[in-house]
Write an enzyme that holds these catalytic residues in place. Structure first.
Site, short mmCIF file in Angstrom:
data_model
loop_
_atom_site.label_atom_id
_atom_site.label_comp_id
_atom_site.label_asym_id
_atom_site.label_seq_id
_atom_site.Cartn_x
_atom_site.Cartn_y
_atom_site.Cartn_z
N ALA A 1 127.15 32.27 60.49
CA ALA A 1 126.25 32.81 61.14
C ALA A 1 125.96 34.22 60.46
CB ALA A 1 127.10 33.44 62.51
N GLU B 1 134.55 38.75 66.22
CA GLU B 1 133.32 37.77 65.56
C GLU B 1 132.15 37.98 65.99
OE1 GLU B 1 134.89 34.13 63.95
OE2 GLU B 1 135.37 33.55 66.10
N ARG C 1 132.31 38.34 57.22
CA ARG C 1 131.11 37.31 57.69
C ARG C 1 130.25 37.87 58.93
NH1 ARG C 1 135.77 33.66 59.52
NH2 ARG C 1 135.63 33.58 61.67
N ASP C 2 129.27 37.11 59.38
CA ASP C 2 128.23 37.25 60.51
C ASP C 2 127.68 38.73 60.52
OD1 ASP C 2 129.68 34.97 61.10
OD2 ASP C 2 130.79 35.79 62.61
N TRP D 1 125.75 25.40 67.46
CA TRP D 1 126.55 26.37 67.74
C TRP D 1 126.21 27.63 67.58
CZ3 TRP D 1 127.27 23.30 63.71
CH2 TRP D 1 127.85 23.62 62.69
N ASP D 2 126.84 28.75 66.91
CA ASP D 2 126.21 30.18 66.99
C ASP D 2 124.65 30.23 66.80
OD1 ASP D 2 128.95 30.16 66.72
OD2 ASP D 2 128.96 31.49 65.06
C1 FRU Z 1 132.10 32.05 65.54
C2 FRU Z 1 132.10 31.59 64.00
C3 FRU Z 1 131.56 32.59 63.35
C4 FRU Z 1 131.26 31.90 62.07
C5 FRU Z 1 131.04 30.54 62.72
C6 FRU Z 1 131.42 29.33 61.64
O1 FRU Z 1 131.89 30.96 66.11
O2 FRU Z 1 133.69 31.59 63.68
O3 FRU Z 1 132.46 33.74 62.86
O4 FRU Z 1 129.87 32.33 61.33
O5 FRU Z 1 131.86 30.55 63.56
O6 FRU Z 1 131.29 28.23 62.35
#
Ligand code: FRU
Length: 431
Positions: free
Chosen positions: A122, A274, A201-202, A52-53
């Protein structure tokens, strides 16, 4: 825009930009913002992994790193044996590499030993003079007995990339540290949150081309104390308090950051902004975030989408693109087909990569995905890179103009096929 509305922030906080209910109440699916339908693909980036991310290794100036002809991405991954909804609880950073931007090889886990958090979410990677600085979210605590949702911004430094006949290897040793935690004044702590959950986060590395200064952007929430008059005193709306946070490195050292007031917030509008990131084009700062339909405050109708804002400086008065902020969303018949977009500059266009999320799922929210039979949850989850969306950008207006293949991530110098109407204009197509 009412830049001073930030609720109860410290008095030295500069005026700050806000995504307001007036903007968000204009959100609509339109031809200009709906991505093409995604069809299932046999060519997953890795059959054994949910992916995913995703983000690129980048140079200090934000350009995509090219290492002996390879571009490298890091993604959140989990075993594809798991139910897709379980993946966040065990997320692991893995790297992938490609010499053509279309075919990706799995490298392996980024970290060899233990990292902060019970899992890693992320971030971004800076490739600076051969050294890797891997920013990530430490979610939970290492070896915790029960899964917790604490979030801290962490850095692993010291890794390197080597290239040989067998391909690309990312290797430690890494030195891990916690860089940032919420302060409770500009950024909400876990103890303060009143709504869905807090976010911190991120992390996303950014060097401002105007000043040469070094920053880290991140997803956060603005504290809204009980009894605050934010949102006309509406306690329900106050729980939706997403922000784009920023920290500054006074020395320019990519290991050394201090919190600064948020660049933008969405109090009374949305809980989660996000994976914030910037594209700077001709002195204009385009700030992008992803957000979900279910994180909009009561009374607003939003979408799982890429949202964007533009200002004339890093700390400018960000105005929502297209008046409301939405840049790319999913088709009405497949509202959760993609998520977690990352936009990057490509000549005249912007490209946005994302992951293939749930297809054939057209309920208003994703809350009941988990009620589907398990084999249906698996069948409908993409778990790989989505087709890259092509976007035209003109000042504060954007338009989706098509898509490339799943996971096709061209470098800025690599030419894209002409969109069909331009082919007709140029006379070199079948018009
Ligand atoms: C976005 C998210 C990010 C986080 C990740 C966790 O897709 O919510 O903010 O880092 O997924 O899986």
């Amino acid at each position: 825009m009412d830049g001073n509305r930030g609720p109860d922030g410290p008095s030295d906080a500069p005026a700050r930009a806000a995504w307001m209910r007036d903007h968000a109440s204009e959100l609509r699916r339109e031809d200009s913002n709906v991505a093409p339908v995604i069809y299932p693909t046999d060519e997953r980036i890795d059959d054994e992994l949910h992916v995913w991310d995703t983000w690129f290794l980048r140079e200090r100036d934000g350009s995509i790193a090219e290492i002996d002809g390879y571009r490298v991405i890091v993604a959140l991954t989990a075993s594809s044996d798991l139910l897709p909804g379980k993946r966040h609880d065990v997320a692991t950073l893995r790297y992938f590499y490609s010499d053509d931007g279309e075919n990706w090889e799995t490298g392996g886990p980024v970290f060899d030993g233990e990292a902060f958090g019970s899992r890693q979410w992320a971030g971004s990677v800076l490739y600076d003079d051969g050294t890797l600085y891997c920013y990530y979210t430490a979610a939970g605590r290492a070896r915790e007995k029960e899964l917790s949702y604490s979030q801290r911004i962490a850095l692993a430094e010291g890794g390197a990339v080597t290239v040989d006949d067998d391909g690309v290897t990312v290797d430690g040793p890494w030195e891990h540290s916690i860089l940032l935690e919420p302060d409770g004044e500009w950024y909400e702590t876990e103890a303060q949150y009143r709504g869905m959950t807090y976010t911190f986060r991120d992390p996303w590395f950014f060097e401002d081309p105007a000043s040469g200064e070094t920053y880290l952007l991140f997803e956060a929430n603005t504290p809204v104390p009980e009894g605050s008059d934010a949102c006309g005193g509406d306690a329900g709306q106050q729980e939706f308090n997403g922000s784009v946070g920023v920290a500054h490195s006074p020395t320019g050292n990519p290991t050394d950051f201090e919190l600064r007031p948020p660049l933008l917030d969405a109090v009374c509008v949305n809980q989660e902004l996000e994976r914030p990131h910037l594209v700077v084009r001709q002195g204009r700062y385009y700030l992008f975030v992803s957000s979900h339909v279910h994180t909009f405050a009561p009374g607003l109708e939003g979408y799982d989408a890429l949202y964007g804002f533009v200002a004339d400086g890093l700390r400018g008065d960000y105005e929502p693109l297209n008046g409301h902020g939405m840049v790319v969303t999913n088709p009405a018949g497949a509202p959760f087909q993609a998520y977690s977009w990352l936009a990057y500059d490509h000549g005249d266009e912007l490209l946005a990569t994302s992951f293939f999320n749930y297809r054939e799922y057209d309920r208003p929210t994703m809350d009941d995905v988990a009620l589907l039979p398990e084999d249906e949850q698996r069948r409908r989850f993409g778990g790989t890179l989505a087709p890259t969306v092509r976007i035209e950008l003109d000042g504060a207006e954007t338009r989706v103009v098509g898509a490339l293949d799943h996971g096709h991530l061209p470098l800025p110098r690599e030419e894209l096929p002409k969109p069909w109407w331009k082919r007709a204009e140029g006379g070199d197509g079948d018009g």
